[in-house]
Write a protein that holds these residues in place. Structure first.
Motif, PDB file in Angstrom:
ATOM      1  N   PHE A 238       0.845  -1.188   0.000  1.00 13.77           N
ATOM      2  CA  PHE A 238       0.000   0.000   0.000  1.00 13.77           C
ATOM      3  C   PHE A 238       0.881   1.238   0.000  1.00 13.77           C
ATOM      4  O   PHE A 238       2.051   1.206   0.406  1.00 13.77           O
ATOM      5  N   LEU A 239       0.323   2.338  -0.437  1.00 13.27           N
ATOM      6  CA  LEU A 239       1.077   3.580  -0.593  1.00 13.27           C
ATOM      7  C   LEU A 239       0.755   4.572   0.515  1.00 13.27           C
ATOM      8  O   LEU A 239      -0.397   4.762   0.887  1.00 13.27           O
ATOM      9  N   ASP A 240       1.816   5.209   1.038  1.00 14.72           N
ATOM     10  CA  ASP A 240       1.699   6.426   1.848  1.00 14.72           C
ATOM     11  C   ASP A 240       0.881   6.215   3.127  1.00 14.72           C
ATOM     12  O   ASP A 240       0.011   6.999   3.461  1.00 14.72           O
ATOM     13  N   LEU A 241       1.210   5.151   3.845  1.00 12.51           N
ATOM     14  CA  LEU A 241       0.554   4.915   5.121  1.00 12.51           C
ATOM     15  C   LEU A 241       1.315   5.535   6.283  1.00 12.51           C
ATOM     16  O   LEU A 241       0.797   5.624   7.382  1.00 12.51           O
ATOM     17  N   GLY A 242       2.570   5.892   6.041  1.00  9.68           N
ATOM     18  CA  GLY A 242       3.396   6.351   7.136  1.00  9.68           C
ATOM     19  C   GLY A 242       4.070   5.176   7.826  1.00  9.68           C
ATOM     20  O   GLY A 242       3.909   4.027   7.412  1.00  9.68           O
ATOM     21  N   PRO A 243       4.833   5.415   8.874  1.00 13.06           N
ATOM     22  CA  PRO A 243       5.588   4.345   9.533  1.00 13.06           C
ATOM     23  C   PRO A 243       4.691   3.221  10.019  1.00 13.06           C
ATOM     24  O   PRO A 243       3.826   3.404  10.881  1.00 13.06           O
ATOM     25  N   CYS A 244       4.885   2.039   9.447  1.00 14.85           N
ATOM     26  CA  CYS A 244       4.153   0.824   9.852  1.00 14.85           C
ATOM     27  C   CYS A 244       2.644   1.015   9.864  1.00 14.85           C
ATOM     28  O   CYS A 244       1.930   0.399  10.660  1.00 14.85           O
ATOM     29  N   GLY A 245       2.124   1.878   9.026  1.00 14.07           N
ATOM     30  CA  GLY A 245       0.693   2.052   8.905  1.00 14.07           C
ATOM     31  C   GLY A 245       0.053   2.746  10.072  1.00 14.07           C
ATOM     32  O   GLY A 245      -1.159   2.648  10.250  1.00 14.07           O
ATOM     33  N   ARG A 246       0.835   3.472  10.878  1.00 13.62           N
ATOM     34  CA  ARG A 246       0.252   4.099  12.057  1.00 13.62           C
ATOM     35  C   ARG A 246      -0.474   5.403  11.733  1.00 13.62           C
ATOM     36  O   ARG A 246      -1.119   5.979  12.580  1.00 13.62           O
ATOM     37  N   ARG A 247      -0.334   5.887  10.517  1.00 12.91           N
ATOM     38  CA  ARG A 247      -1.108   7.083  10.157  1.00 12.91           C
ATOM     39  C   ARG A 247      -2.571   6.705   9.997  1.00 12.91           C
ATOM     40  O   ARG A 247      -2.902   5.670   9.424  1.00 12.91           O
ATOM     41  N   GLY A 248      -3.454   7.529  10.502  1.00  9.83           N
ATOM     42  CA  GLY A 248      -4.877   7.240  10.373  1.00  9.83           C
ATOM     43  C   GLY A 248      -5.377   7.519   8.966  1.00  9.83           C
ATOM     44  O   GLY A 248      -4.682   8.079   8.129  1.00  9.83           O
ATOM     45  N   GLY A 249      -6.593   7.098   8.711  1.00 11.68           N
ATOM     46  CA  GLY A 249      -7.208   7.403   7.424  1.00 11.68           C
ATOM     47  C   GLY A 249      -7.239   6.196   6.512  1.00 11.68           C
ATOM     48  O   GLY A 249      -6.871   5.086   6.869  1.00 11.68           O
ATOM     49  N   GLN A 250      -7.656   6.437   5.288  1.00 11.18           N
ATOM     50  CA  GLN A 250      -7.868   5.369   4.325  1.00 11.18           C
ATOM     51  C   GLN A 250      -6.547   4.887   3.745  1.00 11.18           C
ATOM     52  O   GLN A 250      -5.621   5.662   3.533  1.00 11.18           O
ATOM     53  N   ILE A 251      -6.474   3.611   3.498  1.00  7.92           N
ATOM     54  CA  ILE A 251      -5.282   3.032   2.877  1.00  7.92           C
ATOM     55  C   ILE A 251      -5.212   3.491   1.429  1.00  7.92           C
ATOM     56  O   ILE A 251      -6.197   3.434   0.693  1.00  7.92           O
ATOM     57  N   GLY A 252      -4.030   3.934   1.009  1.00  8.25           N
ATOM     58  CA  GLY A 252      -3.855   4.365  -0.373  1.00  8.25           C
ATOM     59  C   GLY A 252      -3.539   3.185  -1.275  1.00  8.25           C
ATOM     60  O   GLY A 252      -2.951   2.195  -0.854  1.00  8.25           O
ATOM     61  N   SER A 253      -3.950   3.280  -2.514  1.00 13.93           N
ATOM     62  CA  SER A 253      -3.657   2.226  -3.483  1.00 13.93           C
ATOM     63  C   SER A 253      -2.450   2.622  -4.316  1.00 13.93           C
ATOM     64  O   SER A 253      -2.192   3.800  -4.552  1.00 13.93           O
ATOM     65  N   LEU A 254      -1.708   1.631  -4.748  1.00 16.86           N
ATOM     66  CA  LEU A 254      -0.506   1.865  -5.547  1.00 16.86           C
ATOM     67  C   LEU A 254      -0.881   1.738  -7.023  1.00 16.86           C
ATOM     68  O   LEU A 254      -0.703   0.698  -7.642  1.00 16.86           O
ATOM     69  N   GLU A 255      -1.408   2.802  -7.610  1.00 20.45           N
ATOM     70  CA  GLU A 255      -1.901   2.762  -8.985  1.00 20.45           C
ATOM     71  C   GLU A 255      -0.732   2.722  -9.960  1.00 20.45           C
ATOM     72  O   GLU A 255       0.094   3.623  -9.993  1.00 20.45           O
ATOM     73  N   GLY A 256      -0.681   1.660 -10.748  1.00 15.39           N
ATOM     74  CA  GLY A 256       0.375   1.523 -11.736  1.00 15.39           C
ATOM     75  C   GLY A 256       1.755   1.365 -11.132  1.00 15.39           C
ATOM     76  O   GLY A 256       2.753   1.458 -11.824  1.00 15.39           O
ATOM     77  N   GLY A 257       1.826   1.114  -9.833  1.00 17.52           N
ATOM     78  CA  GLY A 257       3.112   0.965  -9.173  1.00 17.52           C
ATOM     79  C   GLY A 257       3.867   2.266  -8.971  1.00 17.52           C
ATOM     80  O   GLY A 257       5.022   2.251  -8.560  1.00 17.52           O
ATOM     81  N   ARG A 258       3.235   3.404  -9.216  1.00 18.46           N
ATOM     82  CA  ARG A 258       3.932   4.692  -9.167  1.00 18.46           C
ATOM     83  C   ARG A 258       4.075   5.171  -7.723  1.00 18.46           C
ATOM     84  O   ARG A 258       3.102   5.274  -6.986  1.00 18.46           O
ATOM     85  N   VAL A 259       5.332   5.470  -7.357  1.00 16.48           N
ATOM     86  CA  VAL A 259       5.651   5.922  -6.002  1.00 16.48           C
ATOM     87  C   VAL A 259       6.160   7.362  -6.094  1.00 16.48           C
ATOM     88  O   VAL A 259       7.219   7.603  -6.668  1.00 16.48           O
ATOM     89  N   PRO A 260       5.445   8.344  -5.567  1.00 12.74           N
ATOM     90  CA  PRO A 260       5.898   9.732  -5.684  1.00 12.74           C
ATOM     91  C   PRO A 260       7.173   9.984  -4.881  1.00 12.74           C
ATOM     92  O   PRO A 260       7.536   9.195  -4.003  1.00 12.74           O
ATOM     93  N   ALA A 261       7.845  11.081  -5.198  1.00 12.35           N
ATOM     94  CA  ALA A 261       9.059  11.459  -4.472  1.00 12.35           C
ATOM     95  C   ALA A 261       8.758  11.564  -2.983  1.00 12.35           C
ATOM     96  O   ALA A 261       7.799  12.224  -2.587  1.00 12.35           O
ATOM     97  N   GLY A 262       9.545  10.892  -2.160  1.00  6.75           N
ATOM     98  CA  GLY A 262       9.314  10.902  -0.724  1.00  6.75           C
ATOM     99  C   GLY A 262       8.214   9.981  -0.248  1.00  6.75           C
ATOM    100  O   GLY A 262       7.931   9.920   0.953  1.00  6.75           O
ATOM    101  N   GLY A 263       7.582   9.256  -1.173  1.00  3.51           N
ATOM    102  CA  GLY A 263       6.470   8.380  -0.805  1.00  3.51           C
ATOM    103  C   GLY A 263       6.924   7.192   0.025  1.00  3.51           C
ATOM    104  O   GLY A 263       8.054   6.711  -0.089  1.00  3.51           O
ATOM    105  N   VAL A 264       6.022   6.706   0.877  1.00  5.06           N
ATOM    106  CA  VAL A 264       6.287   5.562   1.748  1.00  5.06           C
ATOM    107  C   VAL A 264       5.384   4.408   1.334  1.00  5.06           C
ATOM    108  O   VAL A 264       4.177   4.589   1.132  1.00  5.06           O
ATOM    109  N   LEU A 265       5.967   3.226   1.209  1.00  8.97           N
ATOM    110  CA  LEU A 265       5.199   2.019   0.904  1.00  8.97           C
ATOM    111  C   LEU A 265       5.162   1.123   2.139  1.00  8.97           C
ATOM    112  O   LEU A 265       6.155   1.011   2.868  1.00  8.97           O
ATOM    113  N   LEU A 266       4.046   0.480   2.337  1.00  5.97           N
ATOM    114  CA  LEU A 266       3.901  -0.514   3.397  1.00  5.97           C
ATOM    115  C   LEU A 266       3.700  -1.862   2.712  1.00  5.97           C
ATOM    116  O   LEU A 266       2.713  -2.057   1.995  1.00  5.97           O
ATOM    117  N   ALA A 267       4.661  -2.772   2.897  1.00  7.67           N
ATOM    118  CA  ALA A 267       4.606  -4.090   2.251  1.00  7.67           C
ATOM    119  C   ALA A 267       4.411  -5.171   3.296  1.00  7.67           C
ATOM    120  O   ALA A 267       4.963  -5.093   4.401  1.00  7.67           O
TER     121      ALA A 267
END
Length: 202
Positions: free
Chosen positions: A122-151
């Motif tokens: 998932f995209l842009d959840l913050g450290p270990c998914g501790r950021r609140g809110g909706q989980i972001g989707s990784l559309e086309g695998g594109r990761v913006p500059a500074g983006g965080v992935l949770l695998a």
């Protein structure tokens, strides 16, 4: 005034013709002087063509290539052992100033021993998914500059104790809009699984 004196004086028409001749000579002299003078522009040669500049052109800014397209390891989240399964979660970060594209991510298990049953990213959840809110989707695998992935990898456990098993993540990524292929690199996650509580380990 006698007839001879009048005849000896030039007529006004003759004077006009003489001035015309003088004017033509003067103009011709000016034209010759202009053509024979060296060029006044120091940037042009004798032929009138521009002199090539001796200074090197300013280099064009280079975008990162495939070698600069790697995501970097962020942090390991707490592992979860339940129902004979091990869930490992970790974060990856895009440290570059441009967008990257994640082409693939899979476990790297040099010693075997674990069986991948599921994976998610998932995209842009913050450290270990501790950021609140909706989980972001990784559309086309594109990761913006500074983006965080949770695998997340979910493994089936072997019957024997898995403590000696090393686990890494094999990743392929590239710079967005630069190339269609990327290079494979391995991010080590665990040198071994010792310290995780398994029922089969004592």
């Amino acid at each position: 005034m006698s007839v001879d004196e009048i005849a000896s004086e030039p007529s006004s028409g003759a004077w006009g013709r003489r001035w015309a001749v003088v004017a033509v000579v003067v103009v011709a002299g000016l034209v010759w002087f202009a053509l024979s003078s060296p060029p006044s522009n120091p940037q042009r040669g004798l032929s009138g063509s521009p002199i090539p500049s001796t200074s090197a052109p300013a280099p064009e800014p280079q975008r990162p290539g495939v070698a600069d397209a790697e995501l970097v390891f962020g942090e390991l989240c707490s592992p979860v052992v339940a129902d004979d399964r091990l869930t490992l979660t970790f974060t990856l970060i895009n440290p570059t100033p441009v967008d990257l594209v994640l082409l693939s991510i899979e476990p790297d298990l040099p010693s075997g021993g674990l069986t991948l049953e599921a994976s998610a990213i998932f995209l842009d959840l913050g450290p270990c998914g501790r950021r609140g809110g909706q989980i972001g989707s990784l559309e086309g695998g594109r990761v913006p500059a500074g983006g965080v992935l949770l695998a997340t990898f979910v493994f089936g456990l072997p019957e024997s104790c898995p403590w000696p098993i090393p686990v890494g993540a094999a990743v392929i990524s590239r710079v967005f809009d630069v190339s269609q292929s990327g290079s494979r690199y391995v991010i080590p996650l665990y040198a071994d699984l010792e310290g995780i509580d398994f029922d089969t380990c004592s």
